[in-house]
Write a protein that holds these residues in place. Sequence first.
Motif, mmCIF file in Angstrom:
data_model
loop_
_atom_site.group_PDB
_atom_site.id
_atom_site.type_symbol
_atom_site.label_atom_id
_atom_site.label_comp_id
_atom_site.label_asym_id
_atom_site.label_seq_id
_atom_site.Cartn_x
_atom_site.Cartn_y
_atom_site.Cartn_z
ATOM 1 N N THR A 260 0.838 -1.182 -0.012
ATOM 2 C CA THR A 260 0.053 -0.039 -0.202
ATOM 3 C C THR A 260 0.867 1.345 -0.164
ATOM 4 N N CYS A 261 0.462 2.303 -0.605
ATOM 5 C CA CYS A 261 1.187 3.615 -0.725
ATOM 6 C C CYS A 261 -0.058 4.606 -0.862
ATOM 7 N N GLY A 262 -0.059 5.606 -0.239
ATOM 8 C CA GLY A 262 -1.164 6.385 -0.046
ATOM 9 C C GLY A 262 -2.526 5.772 0.091
ATOM 10 N N GLY A 263 -2.756 4.591 0.964
ATOM 11 C CA GLY A 263 -4.034 4.031 1.076
ATOM 12 C C GLY A 263 -4.416 3.353 0.018
ATOM 13 N N LYS A 264 -3.546 3.259 -0.953
ATOM 14 C CA LYS A 264 -4.364 2.169 -2.124
ATOM 15 C C LYS A 264 -3.096 1.061 -2.344
ATOM 16 N N ALA A 265 -3.537 0.023 -2.979
ATOM 17 C CA ALA A 265 -2.726 -0.937 -3.233
ATOM 18 C C ALA A 265 -1.955 -0.981 -4.519
ATOM 19 N N HIS A 266 -0.635 -1.114 -4.584
ATOM 20 C CA HIS A 266 -0.028 -0.628 -5.881
ATOM 21 C C HIS A 266 1.036 -1.912 -6.029
#
Length: 140
Positions: free
Chosen positions: A111-117
């Motif tokens: 997660t980065c910035g609350g989103k999965a990447h």
Amino acid sequence: MTADPVEALLPAAAALAVAVSEQPRVGTEITFSLRDQQAARTDLEEALTALEGALAGGGPKGRPRLFVVFSSSGRDAAIFGAPLWDVTRVLSRFGPDIPVVGVSGGAEIATCGGKAHVFAQSAVITALLYLVVFAHVLEG
């Protein structure tokens, strides 16, 4: 040597080319990255220092029971010139007596910035402070 100036430039242009495996859709986000050994070293050391600080004060206190490392196969030997670089740095900072398990693959999900990447040429290091073992025997 070729007389055609365009053909003479093709090898140089090919060295600067970017290839994609399929036609990107409008709105597709494309990210480029530069593999920089010193930046990767610095980033890893800063992350390990932050983890040490979090474990020492303010955050969850305690000694990790286990580390889980997910590292890109294009990272250790390709960037650092040594196999298992990330694992070696974790062990050197926290001690060789803490077990380390991990996976090396083509990409990592985090997660980065609350989103999965999906990240390439990166590492995800997780410190487990508590271990709860659950076992259930399946019969039949």
